[in-house]
Design a protein around this motif. Sequence first.
Motif, PDB file in Angstrom:
ATOM      1  N   CYS A   2      47.232  35.240  41.871  1.00 34.93           N
ATOM      2  CA  CYS A   2      46.097  35.616  43.460  1.00 34.93           C
ATOM      3  C   CYS A   2      46.495  37.653  44.556  1.00 34.93           C
ATOM      4  O   CYS A   2      45.912  38.032  44.468  1.00 34.93           O
ATOM      5  CB  CYS A   2      46.249  34.661  44.806  1.00 34.93           C
ATOM      6  SG  CYS A   2      45.617  33.583  45.223  1.00 34.93           S
ATOM      7  N   LEU A   5      45.018  40.194  41.577  1.00 41.40           N
ATOM      8  CA  LEU A   5      43.788  39.981  41.706  1.00 41.40           C
ATOM      9  C   LEU A   5      44.112  41.010  43.112  1.00 41.40           C
ATOM     10  O   LEU A   5      42.994  41.520  43.485  1.00 41.40           O
ATOM     11  CB  LEU A   5      42.690  38.867  41.873  1.00 41.40           C
ATOM     12  CG  LEU A   5      42.737  37.590  40.804  1.00 41.40           C
ATOM     13  CD1 LEU A   5      42.638  35.879  41.460  1.00 41.40           C
ATOM     14  CD2 LEU A   5      41.867  38.884  40.043  1.00 41.40           C
ATOM     15  N   HIS A  38      44.804  44.287  41.863  1.00 39.45           N
ATOM     16  CA  HIS A  38      43.628  44.859  41.409  1.00 39.45           C
ATOM     17  C   HIS A  38      42.336  45.234  42.468  1.00 39.45           C
ATOM     18  O   HIS A  38      41.992  46.755  41.779  1.00 39.45           O
ATOM     19  CB  HIS A  38      43.337  43.871  40.376  1.00 39.45           C
ATOM     20  CG  HIS A  38      41.936  44.313  39.546  1.00 39.45           C
ATOM     21  ND1 HIS A  38      41.633  45.096  38.429  1.00 39.45           N
ATOM     22  CD2 HIS A  38      40.804  44.299  39.834  1.00 39.45           C
ATOM     23  CE1 HIS A  38      40.637  45.738  38.233  1.00 39.45           C
ATOM     24  NE2 HIS A  38      39.306  44.830  38.890  1.00 39.45           N
ATOM     25  N   PHE A  49      41.930  36.763  48.239  1.00 40.44           N
ATOM     26  CA  PHE A  49      42.526  35.452  48.145  1.00 40.44           C
ATOM     27  C   PHE A  49      43.724  34.663  48.672  1.00 40.44           C
ATOM     28  O   PHE A  49      44.408  34.916  49.235  1.00 40.44           O
ATOM     29  CB  PHE A  49      43.113  36.182  46.434  1.00 40.44           C
ATOM     30  CG  PHE A  49      41.972  36.927  46.112  1.00 40.44           C
ATOM     31  CD1 PHE A  49      41.433  36.694  45.050  1.00 40.44           C
ATOM     32  CD2 PHE A  49      41.838  38.449  45.853  1.00 40.44           C
ATOM     33  CE1 PHE A  49      40.103  37.573  44.202  1.00 40.44           C
ATOM     34  CE2 PHE A  49      41.438  39.789  45.289  1.00 40.44           C
ATOM     35  CZ  PHE A  49      40.259  38.429  44.238  1.00 40.44           C
ATOM     36  N   LEU A  90      42.680  37.595  34.399  1.00 36.74           N
ATOM     37  CA  LEU A  90      42.383  38.226  35.094  1.00 36.74           C
ATOM     38  C   LEU A  90      41.375  38.656  34.912  1.00 36.74           C
ATOM     39  O   LEU A  90      39.954  39.383  35.641  1.00 36.74           O
ATOM     40  CB  LEU A  90      43.297  39.670  35.466  1.00 36.74           C
ATOM     41  CG  LEU A  90      44.247  39.199  36.213  1.00 36.74           C
ATOM     42  CD1 LEU A  90      45.600  40.381  35.887  1.00 36.74           C
ATOM     43  CD2 LEU A  90      44.223  38.818  37.885  1.00 36.74           C
ATOM     44  N   VAL A 125      38.413  36.707  36.014  1.00 40.38           N
ATOM     45  CA  VAL A 125      37.738  36.742  37.363  1.00 40.38           C
ATOM     46  C   VAL A 125      37.586  38.068  37.539  1.00 40.38           C
ATOM     47  O   VAL A 125      36.045  38.181  38.299  1.00 40.38           O
ATOM     48  CB  VAL A 125      38.993  36.424  38.192  1.00 40.38           C
ATOM     49  CG1 VAL A 125      38.627  36.948  39.838  1.00 40.38           C
ATOM     50  CG2 VAL A 125      39.353  35.080  38.262  1.00 40.38           C
ATOM     51  N   GLU A 126      37.706  39.515  37.006  1.00 44.30           N
ATOM     52  CA  GLU A 126      37.474  40.762  37.365  1.00 44.30           C
ATOM     53  C   GLU A 126      36.111  40.798  37.078  1.00 44.30           C
ATOM     54  O   GLU A 126      35.087  40.683  37.394  1.00 44.30           O
ATOM     55  CB  GLU A 126      37.486  41.891  36.517  1.00 44.30           C
ATOM     56  CG  GLU A 126      39.133  41.517  37.012  1.00 44.30           C
ATOM     57  CD  GLU A 126      40.344  43.241  36.247  1.00 44.30           C
ATOM     58  OE1 GLU A 126      39.182  43.346  34.883  1.00 44.30           O
ATOM     59  OE2 GLU A 126      41.748  42.895  36.197  1.00 44.30           O
TER      60      GLU A 126
END
Length: 178
Positions: A27, A30, A33, A82, A168, A171-172
């Motif tokens: 979390c 993210l 990012h 998140f 990561l 999820v991206e």
Amino acid sequence: MSAAVVEGPVRRVAVLGAESSGKSTLCEALARHFGTVWVPEYLREFVDTHGRVPFESDQYPIALAQRAREEEAAAQARRFLFCDTTPLMTALYSRQYWGRVDPQLAELDRRHDYAWTLVTAPDGPWEPDGLQRESEAVRQQVHAMLVETLARRQIAYVLLEGGLEQRLRRVEALLASA
């Protein structure tokens, strides 16, 4: 007078998983990012503040506090929020430890209103964390309960395996078109 920038609605992303499966680390990464905020798991603060694990009667107030923190963070979020755990996990742990779920908690749990649900696999090393973490066996048992519950309730989810960088990237890619 200057015009306000409208970015559209914030989409909430539930990050679920058993203890010591990397939810908080993911979390935080993210949020960094995507240039937004994240909601830490309130249970950690509860345990630190009270110096004990929760009693059954604490479960509903913990889930309420988690959702209240989500609401507060949503006002500051950009594009995504998140959420490190949700009332669904609190309800699962109630079933795990007390064999039942308080009706108020069950009602809160039913409102699983997240744009995406991510599940962190318990595939890294289990690490004890003071009062809050129990064992590798419990971690695996809770993970199995989680995926069974999501399937039974027909909540779509993405299982994230591997290290942080692999998670990561996954999820991206998932959120890239959002």
